[in-house]
Design a protein around this motif. Sequence first.
Motif, PDB file in Angstrom:
ATOM      1  N   GLY A 114       0.813  -1.206   0.000  1.00 27.48           N
ATOM      2  CA  GLY A 114       0.000   0.000   0.000  1.00 27.48           C
ATOM      3  C   GLY A 114       0.843   1.250   0.000  1.00 27.48           C
ATOM      4  O   GLY A 114       0.456   2.272   0.583  1.00 27.48           O
ATOM      5  N   GLY A 135      -3.779   3.236  -5.337  1.00 27.31           N
ATOM      6  CA  GLY A 135      -5.230   3.352  -5.324  1.00 27.31           C
ATOM      7  C   GLY A 135      -5.830   2.436  -4.275  1.00 27.31           C
ATOM      8  O   GLY A 135      -5.146   1.594  -3.689  1.00 27.31           O
ATOM      9  N   PRO A 136      -7.119   2.546  -4.018  1.00 28.13           N
ATOM     10  CA  PRO A 136      -7.770   1.779  -2.956  1.00 28.13           C
ATOM     11  C   PRO A 136      -7.948   0.310  -3.319  1.00 28.13           C
ATOM     12  O   PRO A 136      -7.919  -0.059  -4.502  1.00 28.13           O
ATOM     13  CB  PRO A 136      -9.132   2.464  -2.828  1.00 28.13           C
ATOM     14  CG  PRO A 136      -9.396   3.003  -4.203  1.00 28.13           C
ATOM     15  CD  PRO A 136      -8.059   3.450  -4.720  1.00 28.13           C
ATOM     16  N   PHE A 137      -8.183  -0.505  -2.313  1.00 26.17           N
ATOM     17  CA  PHE A 137      -8.539  -1.900  -2.557  1.00 26.17           C
ATOM     18  C   PHE A 137      -9.954  -1.955  -3.133  1.00 26.17           C
ATOM     19  O   PHE A 137     -10.856  -1.225  -2.703  1.00 26.17           O
ATOM     20  CB  PHE A 137      -8.484  -2.711  -1.268  1.00 26.17           C
ATOM     21  CG  PHE A 137      -8.969  -4.121  -1.441  1.00 26.17           C
ATOM     22  CD1 PHE A 137      -8.161  -5.072  -2.046  1.00 26.17           C
ATOM     23  CD2 PHE A 137     -10.245  -4.493  -1.034  1.00 26.17           C
ATOM     24  CE1 PHE A 137      -8.607  -6.372  -2.234  1.00 26.17           C
ATOM     25  CE2 PHE A 137     -10.703  -5.781  -1.218  1.00 26.17           C
ATOM     26  CZ  PHE A 137      -9.874  -6.730  -1.820  1.00 26.17           C
ATOM     27  N   ASP A 144     -15.721  -0.876  -9.479  1.00 26.58           N
ATOM     28  CA  ASP A 144     -15.054  -0.210  -8.358  1.00 26.58           C
ATOM     29  C   ASP A 144     -13.568  -0.004  -8.619  1.00 26.58           C
ATOM     30  O   ASP A 144     -12.992   1.000  -8.186  1.00 26.58           O
ATOM     31  CB  ASP A 144     -15.238  -1.005  -7.065  1.00 26.58           C
ATOM     32  CG  ASP A 144     -16.634  -0.866  -6.484  1.00 26.58           C
ATOM     33  OD1 ASP A 144     -17.375   0.036  -6.945  1.00 26.58           O
ATOM     34  OD2 ASP A 144     -17.002  -1.656  -5.594  1.00 26.58           O
ATOM     35  N   GLY A 148     -11.615   3.576  -8.646  1.00 21.32           N
ATOM     36  CA  GLY A 148     -10.388   3.821  -7.888  1.00 21.32           C
ATOM     37  C   GLY A 148      -9.264   4.334  -8.753  1.00 21.32           C
ATOM     38  O   GLY A 148      -8.496   5.218  -8.343  1.00 21.32           O
ATOM     39  N   THR A 152      -7.803   8.106  -8.211  1.00 23.83           N
ATOM     40  CA  THR A 152      -6.412   8.196  -7.776  1.00 23.83           C
ATOM     41  C   THR A 152      -5.580   9.013  -8.748  1.00 23.83           C
ATOM     42  O   THR A 152      -4.725   9.813  -8.340  1.00 23.83           O
ATOM     43  CB  THR A 152      -5.806   6.792  -7.608  1.00 23.83           C
ATOM     44  OG1 THR A 152      -6.598   6.048  -6.687  1.00 23.83           O
ATOM     45  CG2 THR A 152      -4.371   6.874  -7.084  1.00 23.83           C
ATOM     46  N   ARG A 164      -4.122  -1.233  -4.485  1.00 24.22           N
ATOM     47  CA  ARG A 164      -3.694  -1.895  -3.248  1.00 24.22           C
ATOM     48  C   ARG A 164      -4.118  -3.367  -3.224  1.00 24.22           C
ATOM     49  O   ARG A 164      -5.262  -3.694  -3.542  1.00 24.22           O
ATOM     50  CB  ARG A 164      -4.282  -1.154  -2.039  1.00 24.22           C
ATOM     51  CG  ARG A 164      -3.773  -1.669  -0.708  1.00 24.22           C
ATOM     52  CD  ARG A 164      -4.136  -0.742   0.423  1.00 24.22           C
ATOM     53  NE  ARG A 164      -5.566  -0.661   0.649  1.00 24.22           N
ATOM     54  CZ  ARG A 164      -6.255  -1.539   1.380  1.00 24.22           C
ATOM     55  NH1 ARG A 164      -5.645  -2.592   1.913  1.00 24.22           N
ATOM     56  NH2 ARG A 164      -7.549  -1.383   1.555  1.00 24.22           N
TER      57      ARG A 164
END
Length: 230
Positions: A114, A135-137, A144, A148, A152, A164
């Motif tokens: 991360g 970027g997010p999980f 989704d 992300g 990002t 991530r």
Amino acid sequence: MSAEPGQQIRRLRESVARLHAELTRYRLVAWTAGNVSARVPGQNLMVIKPSGVDYDDLAPENMVVCDLDGVVVEGDLSPSSDTAAHAYVYRALPEVGGVVHTHSAYATAWAARGEPIPCHLTAQADEFGGEIPVGPFALIGGDDIGKGIVETLAGHRSPAVLMRNHGVFTIGRDARAAVKAAVMCEDIARTAHLARALGQPLPMAAVDVDALHDRYQNVYGQRPPSPASP
């Protein structure tokens, strides 16, 4: 004169199939993981790799054409499991003509932590204009991941994002540019890992990063000749 829609799609099928060989050439993928897609210019369509097909078996005729909601409009195989993510990027970023996803080892190791890749190298300043962000999980299958990616990269010059616990997604003006970004991302990630293993990498001044990025994007390489004066 622009190509007819059928010719355009045929050429993109050939290009996307061929570019997948670059992912294996640079060891960015294993088994059937990873994918390349290309937007069809002027149409709400994209060409993408089929799901779960061996790289040795990829060919223009088994590339899948989808609309920008991820619905198959041409092809006998199911498209990549990341189709919804690619489609979201194309809907949100009209300037993007190619998207690539890999699980390349060093870059994905940073994603597993991360942690963004700090900019300590001139090559990274050239290609990415600063750090390579995280970027997010997000779970695979829906859009989704695409959300992300877009969120990002907003405000970043980087064409790459480390999602991530997942892997690398890159964008470009076309599919070839997105593949190049994926290759360079892995090269940078490997060097950054080695530099950190040896000690503390030296920082680069933001003004130098900006100057390097501007030179590489606007001066480096060959430029088309100026039109002849009448």
